[in-house]
Design an enzyme around this catalytic site. Structure first.
Site, short mmCIF file in Angstrom:
data_model
loop_
_atom_site.label_atom_id
_atom_site.label_comp_id
_atom_site.label_asym_id
_atom_site.label_seq_id
_atom_site.Cartn_x
_atom_site.Cartn_y
_atom_site.Cartn_z
N THR A 1 -24.31 1.20 -18.01
CA THR A 1 -23.78 -0.14 -17.73
C THR A 1 -24.90 -1.13 -17.40
OG1 THR A 1 -22.46 -1.35 -16.10
CG2 THR A 1 -23.44 0.67 -15.34
N ASP A 2 -24.59 -2.41 -17.57
CA ASP A 2 -25.55 -3.44 -17.17
C ASP A 2 -25.64 -3.58 -15.65
OD1 ASP A 2 -23.07 -4.65 -16.70
OD2 ASP A 2 -23.45 -6.40 -17.94
N GLU A 3 -24.68 -2.99 -14.92
CA GLU A 3 -24.67 -3.17 -13.46
C GLU A 3 -25.88 -2.52 -12.79
OE1 GLU A 3 -21.11 -2.88 -11.28
OE2 GLU A 3 -19.88 -3.59 -12.93
N TYR B 1 -21.04 2.34 -7.10
CA TYR B 1 -20.85 2.66 -8.53
C TYR B 1 -22.16 2.44 -9.30
CZ TYR B 1 -19.84 1.65 -13.44
OH TYR B 1 -19.89 1.61 -14.82
N LYS C 1 -24.60 5.16 -11.27
CA LYS C 1 -24.92 5.09 -12.71
C LYS C 1 -26.43 5.00 -12.89
CE LYS C 1 -22.51 4.86 -15.83
NZ LYS C 1 -21.88 5.90 -16.68
P1 NAD Z 1 -12.47 4.95 -17.31
O1 NAD Z 1 -12.41 4.99 -15.82
O2 NAD Z 1 -11.40 4.22 -18.06
O3 NAD Z 1 -12.46 6.44 -17.90
C1 NAD Z 1 -13.24 7.46 -17.33
C2 NAD Z 1 -12.76 8.78 -17.92
O4 NAD Z 1 -13.58 9.83 -17.37
C3 NAD Z 1 -11.30 9.12 -17.55
O5 NAD Z 1 -10.62 9.60 -18.70
C4 NAD Z 1 -11.43 10.21 -16.51
O6 NAD Z 1 -10.34 11.11 -16.50
C5 NAD Z 1 -12.73 10.89 -16.94
N1 NAD Z 1 -13.40 11.58 -15.84
C6 NAD Z 1 -13.66 11.09 -14.60
N2 NAD Z 1 -14.26 12.04 -13.86
C7 NAD Z 1 -14.40 13.14 -14.63
C8 NAD Z 1 -14.95 14.43 -14.45
N3 NAD Z 1 -15.50 14.78 -13.27
N4 NAD Z 1 -14.96 15.30 -15.47
C9 NAD Z 1 -14.39 14.96 -16.66
N5 NAD Z 1 -13.83 13.75 -16.90
C10 NAD Z 1 -13.84 12.85 -15.90
O7 NAD Z 1 -13.91 4.40 -17.67
P2 NAD Z 1 -14.39 3.43 -18.85
O8 NAD Z 1 -14.20 2.04 -18.42
O9 NAD Z 1 -13.81 3.91 -20.10
O10 NAD Z 1 -15.96 3.73 -18.82
C11 NAD Z 1 -16.50 4.80 -19.58
C12 NAD Z 1 -18.00 4.82 -19.39
O11 NAD Z 1 -18.56 3.58 -19.82
C13 NAD Z 1 -18.44 5.00 -17.95
O12 NAD Z 1 -19.56 5.84 -17.93
C14 NAD Z 1 -18.81 3.60 -17.50
O13 NAD Z 1 -19.79 3.64 -16.50
C15 NAD Z 1 -19.34 3.02 -18.79
N6 NAD Z 1 -19.23 1.56 -18.94
C16 NAD Z 1 -18.02 0.94 -18.74
C17 NAD Z 1 -17.92 -0.43 -18.98
C18 NAD Z 1 -16.61 -1.16 -18.81
O14 NAD Z 1 -16.58 -2.39 -18.91
N7 NAD Z 1 -15.50 -0.48 -18.58
C19 NAD Z 1 -19.04 -1.16 -19.37
C20 NAD Z 1 -20.26 -0.48 -19.55
C21 NAD Z 1 -20.33 0.88 -19.33
O1 DAU Z 2 -20.59 -4.76 -16.32
C1 DAU Z 2 -20.07 -3.54 -16.75
C2 DAU Z 2 -19.06 -3.04 -15.74
O2 DAU Z 2 -17.90 -3.84 -15.91
C3 DAU Z 2 -18.73 -1.57 -15.90
O3 DAU Z 2 -19.87 -0.80 -15.65
C4 DAU Z 2 -17.61 -1.16 -14.94
O4 DAU Z 2 -17.24 0.18 -15.17
C5 DAU Z 2 -16.42 -2.06 -15.18
O5 DAU Z 2 -15.39 -1.76 -14.26
C6 DAU Z 2 -16.82 -3.53 -15.05
O6 DAU Z 2 -17.16 -3.84 -13.69
P1 DAU Z 2 -16.72 -5.23 -13.01
O7 DAU Z 2 -16.72 -5.07 -11.56
O8 DAU Z 2 -17.49 -6.36 -13.59
O9 DAU Z 2 -15.20 -5.33 -13.62
P2 DAU Z 2 -13.82 -5.75 -12.94
O10 DAU Z 2 -12.83 -5.87 -14.04
O11 DAU Z 2 -13.49 -4.90 -11.77
O12 DAU Z 2 -14.13 -7.21 -12.40
C7 DAU Z 2 -14.57 -8.24 -13.27
C8 DAU Z 2 -14.83 -9.48 -12.42
O13 DAU Z 2 -13.58 -9.97 -11.94
C9 DAU Z 2 -15.67 -9.22 -11.19
O14 DAU Z 2 -16.47 -10.37 -10.93
C10 DAU Z 2 -14.64 -9.04 -10.07
C11 DAU Z 2 -13.52 -9.95 -10.50
N1 DAU Z 2 -12.15 -9.54 -10.14
C12 DAU Z 2 -11.76 -8.27 -10.40
C13 DAU Z 2 -10.47 -7.85 -10.11
C14 DAU Z 2 -10.04 -6.42 -10.37
C15 DAU Z 2 -11.26 -10.48 -9.63
O15 DAU Z 2 -11.63 -11.65 -9.42
N2 DAU Z 2 -9.99 -10.05 -9.35
C16 DAU Z 2 -9.55 -8.79 -9.56
O16 DAU Z 2 -8.37 -8.47 -9.25
#
Ligand code: NAD
Ligand code: DAU
Length: 374
Positions: free
Chosen positions: A139-141, A165, A169
């Site tokens: 992730t970019d975080e 988190y 990562k």
């Molecule tokens: P998500 O939370 O939707 O899915 C995570 C999946 O991992 C789930 O299916 C869960 O059951 C499984 N999991 C969790 N713990 C586990 C374990 N111990 N063993 C096996 N499976 C397990 O997550 P996502 O949003 O799809 O993110 C997927 C990946 O991409 C993560 O590594 C996250 O850090 C990365 N990522 C997410 C975003 C985003 O915007 N969502 C952006 C950049 C990177």
């Molecule tokens: O940048 C990549 C990341 O993006 C991933 O690594 C994470 O797994 C993914 O969850 C996401 O993280 P964020 O914290 O950016 O996403 P989230 O959807 O939780 O929040 C997006 C923005 O919106 C953040 O600034 C917080 C804000 N927010 C979030 C929620 C859930 C609100 O204002 N209200 C809300 O209810």
């Protein structure tokens, strides 16, 4: 990992949001490849996300934990897999603030367990030794937070993770790097910005806001709503991962993003407009969702409420994706407007998916976050 051979993949976290989109993407593009999904089915994992592929017997699903090294070794060996695409993680920042332990266990220990299994099975086997890949999805975080005028994150921006988190990562990224440098494991890592699209669990901003607009519940905006995220439609992330796996340099990291920075409040206003327009275009939606202000003409934006800020809330993320653009020819295919419109339609067309999720783990999370199901 040039594609002169068929791949045999292990996709961890393949029942989650991005993982399941990736499995659909890969199964469609490479129908001859063997795909095994390993997922613990935590609250975020959902077999419905893979239902069509499971019904057609296109993939094998294994319910299990990435911390179980013996299980991972046995899957890699018995299936003769040569590619791991590692998505499994605890992914929600707010949950990491309430309870960091699971993030350290899954994201750090779990990734280490995956690396140990890959090293054991692949590096001790001369056949696979020269033809394997461990792709780590990050992730970019990990880069921390930007000021308004700072340049976007590049692959050489120093790590400065701010939430539990992000720290977990970051640690996993360092372990992946170390296994390449020390043991010669063939790794790549991608660091992507915020994704959105189908199968997104409604604890995250876009699906939470969208479903609340349909159901007439308040749309919580943290702080002043001016935090900035850089949004990418999930299919474009999957395409970027594919390019890194097939064309990327072993040992390298690649930032993936779509040059799409928006403040949270701008993003939600855009989403409100799309939902209002959908109701105008389809009068039957007003009957289906009578509590939605889009049905009564008062407009989805009337649901926006500013709430207490997230502790340590990162102000701005922005990805500089020039490396993957120039070296691998990557281009996202969706603008925010087309991607969001597609997302709204997916949720409107897949009510049974989100109703089941909202009846289950979503409502428990809302109770924990706000003290009452919102
Ligand atoms: P998500 O939370 O939707 O899915 C995570 C999946 O991992 C789930 O299916 C869960 O059951 C499984 N999991 C969790 N713990 C586990 C374990 N111990 N063993 C096996 N499976 C397990 O997550 P996502 O949003 O799809 O993110 C997927 C990946 O991409 C993560 O590594 C996250 O850090 C990365 N990522 C997410 C975003 C985003 O915007 N969502 C952006 C950049 C990177
Ligand atoms: O940048 C990549 C990341 O993006 C991933 O690594 C994470 O797994 C993914 O969850 C996401 O993280 P964020 O914290 O950016 O996403 P989230 O959807 O939780 O929040 C997006 C923005 O919106 C953040 O600034 C917080 C804000 N927010 C979030 C929620 C859930 C609100 O204002 N209200 C809300 O209810």
């Amino acid at each position: 990992m040039a594609r002169q051979h068929k791949s045999r993949l292990l996709v961890t976290g393949g029942a989650g949001f991005i993982g399941s989109n990736f499995v659909h993407y890969w199964a469609k593009k490479y129908p001859q490849d063997r795909i095994v999904v390993l997922d613990a089915l935590t609250y975020a994992g959902n077999l419905q996300n893979l239902q069509a592929l499971l019904e057609q017997d296109r993939i094998r699903f294994v319910k299990g934990d990435i911390c179980d090294q013996a299980l991972v070794e046995s899957i890699l060996t018995e299936e003769a897999l040569n590619l791991i695409v590692h998505f499994a993680a605890e992914s929600h920042v707010d949950r990491s603030i309430l309870g960091p332990d699971a993030f350290l266990e899954t994201n750090i220990q779990g990734t280490h367990s995956m690396l140990k299994a890959a090293r054991k099975v692949w590096l001790e086997n001369p056949v696979v030794r020269d033809h394997h890949r461990f792709h780590h999805v990050s992730t970019d975080e990990v880069y921390g937070s930007l000021g308004a005028t700072d340049p976007a994150f590049t692959e050489t921006t120093p790590y400065a993770p701010n939430s539990p988190y992000a720290a977990s990562k970051a640690a996993s990224d360092h372990l992946v790097r170390a296994y390449h440098h020390t043991y010669g494991l063939e790794v790549t890592t991608s660091n992507c910005s915020n994704n959105y699209g189908p199968y997104h669990f409604p604890e995250k901003l876009i699906p939470l806001a969208l479903l609340h607009m349909l159901l007439g519940k308040s749309v919580p905006i943290y702080g002043d709503g001016l935090n900035i995220r850089d949004w990418l439609f999930v299919e474009d992330h999957c395409r970027g991962i594919e390019l890194v796996i097939t064309e990327g340099n072993v040992g390298d990291t690649y930032n993936i993003g779509g040059n799409c920075e928006r403040t949270n409040i701008d993003l939600i206003q855009t989403l409100c407009n799309l939902v209002d327009q959908a109701f105008q275009a389809k009068p039957e939606l007003a009957q289906k969702y009578p509590d939605s202000p889009s049905a009564t003409g008062s407009g989805a934006a009337s649901l926006i409420r500013y709430v207490k800020d997230r502790p340590g809330h990162d102000r701005r993320y922005a990805i500089d994706a020039r490396k993957i653009f120039h070296e691998l020819g990557y281009r996202p295919t969706h603008s925010l407007e087309t991607g969001l419109a597609q997302t709204v339609h997916w949720y409107l067309d897949n009510e049974s998916w989100w109703k089941a999720v909202m009846d289950g783990s979503y409502s428990r999370w809302m109770d924990q976050q706000y003290g009452t199901a919102k």
